[in-house]
Every structure is written in structure tokens, then in C-alpha cells.
Design an enzyme around this catalytic site. Structure first.
Site, PDB file in Angstrom:
ATOM      1  N   PHE A 156      75.995   3.238  15.008  1.00 27.95           N
ATOM      2  CA  PHE A 156      74.903   2.250  14.921  1.00 27.95           C
ATOM      3  C   PHE A 156      75.465   0.844  15.060  1.00 27.95           C
ATOM      4  O   PHE A 156      75.158  -0.058  14.301  1.00 27.95           O
ATOM      5  CB  PHE A 156      74.152   2.444  13.588  1.00 27.95           C
ATOM      6  CG  PHE A 156      72.761   1.864  13.583  1.00 27.95           C
ATOM      7  CD1 PHE A 156      71.819   2.248  14.519  1.00 27.95           C
ATOM      8  CD2 PHE A 156      72.394   0.926  12.622  1.00 27.95           C
ATOM      9  CE1 PHE A 156      70.535   1.718  14.508  1.00 27.95           C
ATOM     10  CE2 PHE A 156      71.107   0.384  12.593  1.00 27.95           C
ATOM     11  CZ  PHE A 156      70.178   0.787  13.546  1.00 27.95           C
ATOM     12  N   GLY A 157      76.298   0.699  16.087  1.00 29.94           N
ATOM     13  CA  GLY A 157      76.868  -0.625  16.384  1.00 29.94           C
ATOM     14  C   GLY A 157      75.930  -1.392  17.311  1.00 29.94           C
ATOM     15  O   GLY A 157      74.751  -1.058  17.442  1.00 29.94           O
ATOM     16  N   ARG A 158      76.491  -2.415  17.966  1.00 29.74           N
ATOM     17  CA  ARG A 158      75.672  -3.314  18.790  1.00 29.74           C
ATOM     18  C   ARG A 158      74.893  -2.578  19.887  1.00 29.74           C
ATOM     19  O   ARG A 158      73.712  -2.840  20.096  1.00 29.74           O
ATOM     20  CB  ARG A 158      76.571  -4.371  19.449  1.00 29.74           C
ATOM     21  CG  ARG A 158      77.073  -5.440  18.513  1.00 29.74           C
ATOM     22  CD  ARG A 158      77.990  -6.392  19.261  1.00 29.74           C
ATOM     23  NE  ARG A 158      79.185  -5.715  19.731  1.00 29.74           N
ATOM     24  CZ  ARG A 158      80.337  -5.693  19.072  1.00 29.74           C
ATOM     25  NH1 ARG A 158      80.462  -6.338  17.938  1.00 29.74           N
ATOM     26  NH2 ARG A 158      81.377  -5.041  19.540  1.00 29.74           N
ATOM     27  N   ILE A 159      75.561  -1.650  20.601  1.00 31.71           N
ATOM     28  CA  ILE A 159      74.887  -1.002  21.740  1.00 31.71           C
ATOM     29  C   ILE A 159      73.801  -0.059  21.239  1.00 31.71           C
ATOM     30  O   ILE A 159      72.687  -0.017  21.778  1.00 31.71           O
ATOM     31  CB  ILE A 159      75.913  -0.291  22.661  1.00 31.71           C
ATOM     32  CG1 ILE A 159      76.895  -1.330  23.234  1.00 31.71           C
ATOM     33  CG2 ILE A 159      75.203   0.454  23.789  1.00 31.71           C
ATOM     34  CD1 ILE A 159      78.084  -0.765  23.987  1.00 31.71           C
ATOM     35  N   THR A 240      76.758   7.410  26.768  1.00 29.93           N
ATOM     36  CA  THR A 240      77.280   6.213  27.453  1.00 29.93           C
ATOM     37  C   THR A 240      78.498   5.687  26.690  1.00 29.93           C
ATOM     38  O   THR A 240      78.930   4.561  26.916  1.00 29.93           O
ATOM     39  CB  THR A 240      76.216   5.081  27.493  1.00 29.93           C
ATOM     40  OG1 THR A 240      75.771   4.825  26.158  1.00 29.93           O
ATOM     41  CG2 THR A 240      75.051   5.425  28.384  1.00 29.93           C
ATOM     42  N   ARG A 242      81.977   7.567  25.214  1.00 29.75           N
ATOM     43  CA  ARG A 242      83.208   8.045  25.837  1.00 29.75           C
ATOM     44  C   ARG A 242      83.081   9.550  26.024  1.00 29.75           C
ATOM     45  O   ARG A 242      82.533  10.253  25.161  1.00 29.75           O
ATOM     46  CB  ARG A 242      84.435   7.738  24.962  1.00 29.75           C
ATOM     47  CG  ARG A 242      84.889   6.285  25.008  1.00 29.75           C
ATOM     48  CD  ARG A 242      85.468   5.893  26.387  1.00 29.75           C
ATOM     49  NE  ARG A 242      85.929   4.521  26.439  1.00 29.75           N
ATOM     50  CZ  ARG A 242      85.225   3.503  26.955  1.00 29.75           C
ATOM     51  NH1 ARG A 242      84.019   3.699  27.450  1.00 29.75           N
ATOM     52  NH2 ARG A 242      85.737   2.284  26.992  1.00 29.75           N
ATOM     53  N   GLU A 271      87.943  11.422  33.064  1.00 31.36           N
ATOM     54  CA  GLU A 271      87.319  10.630  34.119  1.00 31.36           C
ATOM     55  C   GLU A 271      88.341  10.193  35.158  1.00 31.36           C
ATOM     56  O   GLU A 271      89.444   9.801  34.764  1.00 31.36           O
ATOM     57  CB  GLU A 271      86.746   9.368  33.440  1.00 31.36           C
ATOM     58  CG  GLU A 271      85.302   9.105  33.753  1.00 31.36           C
ATOM     59  CD  GLU A 271      84.781   7.957  32.912  1.00 31.36           C
ATOM     60  OE1 GLU A 271      84.340   8.227  31.789  1.00 31.36           O
ATOM     61  OE2 GLU A 271      84.828   6.820  33.366  1.00 31.36           O
ATOM     62  N   HIS A 289      79.952   6.060  35.322  1.00 31.26           N
ATOM     63  CA  HIS A 289      80.382   5.037  34.348  1.00 31.26           C
ATOM     64  C   HIS A 289      79.859   3.640  34.740  1.00 31.26           C
ATOM     65  O   HIS A 289      80.637   2.722  35.004  1.00 31.26           O
ATOM     66  CB  HIS A 289      81.916   5.033  34.211  1.00 31.26           C
ATOM     67  CG  HIS A 289      82.390   4.478  32.899  1.00 31.26           C
ATOM     68  ND1 HIS A 289      83.525   4.907  32.259  1.00 31.26           N
ATOM     69  CD2 HIS A 289      81.875   3.502  32.089  1.00 31.26           C
ATOM     70  CE1 HIS A 289      83.693   4.225  31.130  1.00 31.26           C
ATOM     71  NE2 HIS A 289      82.693   3.366  31.008  1.00 31.26           N
TER      72      HIS A 289
HETATM   73  C1  DGY Z   1      83.734  -0.560  28.100  1.00 30.66           C
HETATM   74  O1  DGY Z   1      83.694  -1.791  28.204  1.00 30.66           O
HETATM   75  O2  DGY Z   1      84.302   0.010  27.187  1.00 30.66           O
HETATM   76  C2  DGY Z   1      83.033   0.208  29.147  1.00 30.66           C
HETATM   77  O3  DGY Z   1      83.133   1.563  29.026  1.00 30.66           O
HETATM   78  C3  DGY Z   1      83.344  -0.290  30.536  1.00 30.66           C
HETATM   79  O4  DGY Z   1      82.128  -0.726  30.945  1.00 30.66           O
END
Ligand code: DGY
Length: 323
Positions: A156-159, A240, A242, A271, A289
Site C-alpha cells: 500500500f505504497g504510493r503506486i 506491475t 516485479r 525478464e 514492462h
Molecule cells: C521501476 O522504476 O522500478 C520500474 O519498474 C521501471 O519503470
């Protein structure tokens, strides 16, 4: 005074590369071919700052190379699981990252994957591209409604919070989250979010599960076969964060045997050599990615690195210092 020597491992947006040229004795990578371990070691011996990115494994061998000259590693990316942080700490090498500036764009890609997976958009496009579409049909490519459903966020961080805002305020979604640390109560309140007591509870309840925890040893295969089995058969998994947070073999099995309805992935184990099993599936949406890949964000990431190394060379504290 001589300008500091700076080595950049990949191509960067032209306007940031031009600034680097003006400020430093810079070695750019015009071929954009990732550097080998030996090239990275040589870079560590010849530059004052190394500017790598998520595709460069900066291992303890590279950091500990003899006659190392680099004193600061300015990572282009918010995630820094590509860098052996303990080794950097041990050798007194400063490491910085690029938080904040990619938050919204990465959350947009998570939302895009959620919508594409729920509404079977990738399948629909493949139908047209393969010239197989015979016209509209009442039972054709029926997916799941998104509005009003429950989104479970792991981390539950910024993203995660940015995604929650888009999902809650834009799509009327109910927000569940699971995080070991204590989040800001004002944000929890704004999103009317509910904290789950365990990962298992979140997996059982959510219609959509989105991953937002850091990569690395502590979260490797956090979603394994046993946990994937807890998800609803109608649920979709979005990643989105890792790739190694999810056991890909288990996810492929889950999608093939329909333990879950679909997955939307932007990141992969190993990857870019993703597990070929993903390519055999219909119920998966695969992006290469793209999280931070907007012009504005990539320039802002570069500027963030510039500010961090400028602070370092001015002997002040870089804003985004990790170690
Ligand atoms: C990050 O910044 O960690 C991303 O995966 C690259 O966009």
C-alpha cells in the site's frame, strides 16, 4: 576543476542526455545494448558515478571490483532490486532511486491491465488481428464488470494508493489492502479502504488482486500455488511490481486450469525471457514492462537522477538516497 566522469548504461530521453553532456564528462550508451558484467566492472573502475537501470544487475562482484572509483550509483527507476544494496552499504557506495515521478503512470498501467483483463480486450484484439472476427454476438467474449467490484492491493505504497484512487473515485471500487506497515489513516479514510488482517483474507475476498510490493528475496513467490488457489474463480491478478513476486509456473497452471479468470502482467520472472507457457494462454494480457513508459515520466526520472548525483557531487544529501 575536472568534470566528474559519469557512465550511463542505457539510452535515456534526449533532453536528459543533453543535460548530462553539458554538466559532466559523460559516456552514453548510444547502442542501448545492455552492458555485460565485465563492462559494468570497468565502468565502476573508470567513472565517478554509474547510472544504471532495472535491466542492469549490479551484483556484489561488480560493486566490490578492485580499484573501484564509482562512489555513487544513480539508479534510473524506483525499484532497486537490481542492485545488491547490502554490498553497496558495506563498500560505502551511495545508491539513489527515482520515486514519486512514476507513480501515476505505473498506476495507470495497472488500471489498464485490470480493465483489459476483466473485459478480455487482448483476446478481442487478437480475434481481429487474426482475421477471425465474424461479427457481434450476445455471448461473444463476455468478461466481467469492473465498476463497483472489490480491488485487493498487496502493498500500500504510493503506486498502490494511486491505483486505489483511480479505482475508487473513477470506478466506484471497494478497496482492500494488505501491508505489514501502518498506513496513513487519512489516506485509508479518503479511500474508505479496508485493511485485511492477512494476505489470505485479501486473496479470498477480492475480485481483482493487484501487486504493489517490492521485488527481491523477501517477496519471491509470495503468490505461490497454494495462495493462488485461494482466489475466486472469477478473479483477475494484476502485476506491475516485479515478476518474481509470482511463481510463474503456478500462475500458468492457475490460468490454464481456470482457478482464476485472468491475469494482466507488465513484469516477469527472468525478464525479458518470459515463461513460454504464458504465450499459450488466452486469458492473459501481456505488456512489455511499460509502467513508467510515458515521455513525461521518463524525462522526470532522468531529471531525478540528475538532481541526486548533483547533490552528491555538491557534498549534500541526495533527495532519493536509498543507502
Ligand atoms: C521501476 O522504476 O522500478 C520500474 O519498474 C521501471 O519503470
Amino acid at each position: 576543476m575536472n568534470k566528474p566522469k559519469v557512465i550511463v548504461t542505457r539510452r535515456w530521453p534526449a533532453e536528459v542526455e543533453n543535460q548530462l553532456k553539458a554538466l559532466y564528462d559523460v559516456q552514453l550508451n548510444e547502442s542501448d545494448i545492455p552492458m555485460t558484467a565485465d563492462e559494468l566492472k570497468l565502468a565502476m573502475q573508470t567513472a565517478d558515478a554509474l547510472l544504471p537501470t532495472v535491466t542492469d544487475p549490479i551484483t556484489s562482484d561488480i560493486i566490490g571490483v578492485e580499484n573501484r572509483r564509482v562512489k555513487v550509483i544513480g539508479n534510473f527507476g524506483v525499484g532497486y532490486n537490481n542492485i545488491d544494496i547490502n554490498s553497496a552499504k558495506e563498500h560505502g557506495v551511495v545508491v539513489t532511486n527515482t520515486p514519486h515521478v512514476l507513480t501515476d503512470c505505473t498506476a495507470d498501467i495497472a488500471m489498464l491491465l485490470l480493465l483489459m483483463s476483466a473485459r478480455r480486450a487482448a483476446e478481442g484484439e487478437r480475434l481481429i488481428l487474426n482475421r477471425q472476427w465474424k461479427g457481434w454476438g450476445p455471448t461473444q467474449l463476455v468478461g466481467q464488470k469492473v465498476t463497483g467490484k472489490t480491488l485487493g492491493l498487496i502493498g500500500f505504497g504510493r503506486i498502490a494508493q494511486a491505483m486505489a484512487r483511480k479505482a475508487h473515485h473513477g470506478f466506484g471500487m471497494k478497496i482492500l489492502f494488505y501491508v505489514p506497515s501502518t498506513p496513513d489513516p487519512a489516506i485509508v479514510e479518503e479511500l474508505q479502504a479496508v485493511r485485511c488482517g492477512s494476505l489470505e483474507e485479501l486473496l479470498t475476498e477480492a475480485h481483482f488482486v493487484s501487486l504493489h510490493c517490492p521485488g527481491g528475496a523477501a517477496t519471491k513467490h509470495l503468490l505461490n500455488e497454494q495462495r493462488l488457489k485461494l482466489m475466486r474463480p472469477s478473479a483477475h491478478l494484476i502485476n506491475t511490481a516485479r515478476g518474481d513476486v509470482v511463481d510463474s509456473d503456478a500462475l500458468i497452471k492457475a490460468l490454464k486450469e481456470h482457478w482464476i479468470a485472468g491475469a494482466g502482467l507488465d513484469v516477469y520472472e527472468n525478464e525479458p525471457h518470459l515463461n513460454p507457457g504464458f504465450l499459450e494462454l488466452d486469458n492473459v494480457t501481456l505488456l512489455p514492462h511499460l509502467g513508467s513508459a510515458s515521455e513525461e515520466t521518463r524525462v522526470a526520472m532522468g531529471n531525478r537522477v540528475l538532481n541526486n548525483i548533483a547533490a552528491f557531487f555538491a557534498r549534500s544529501e541526495p533527495e532519493d538516497r536509498v543507502v
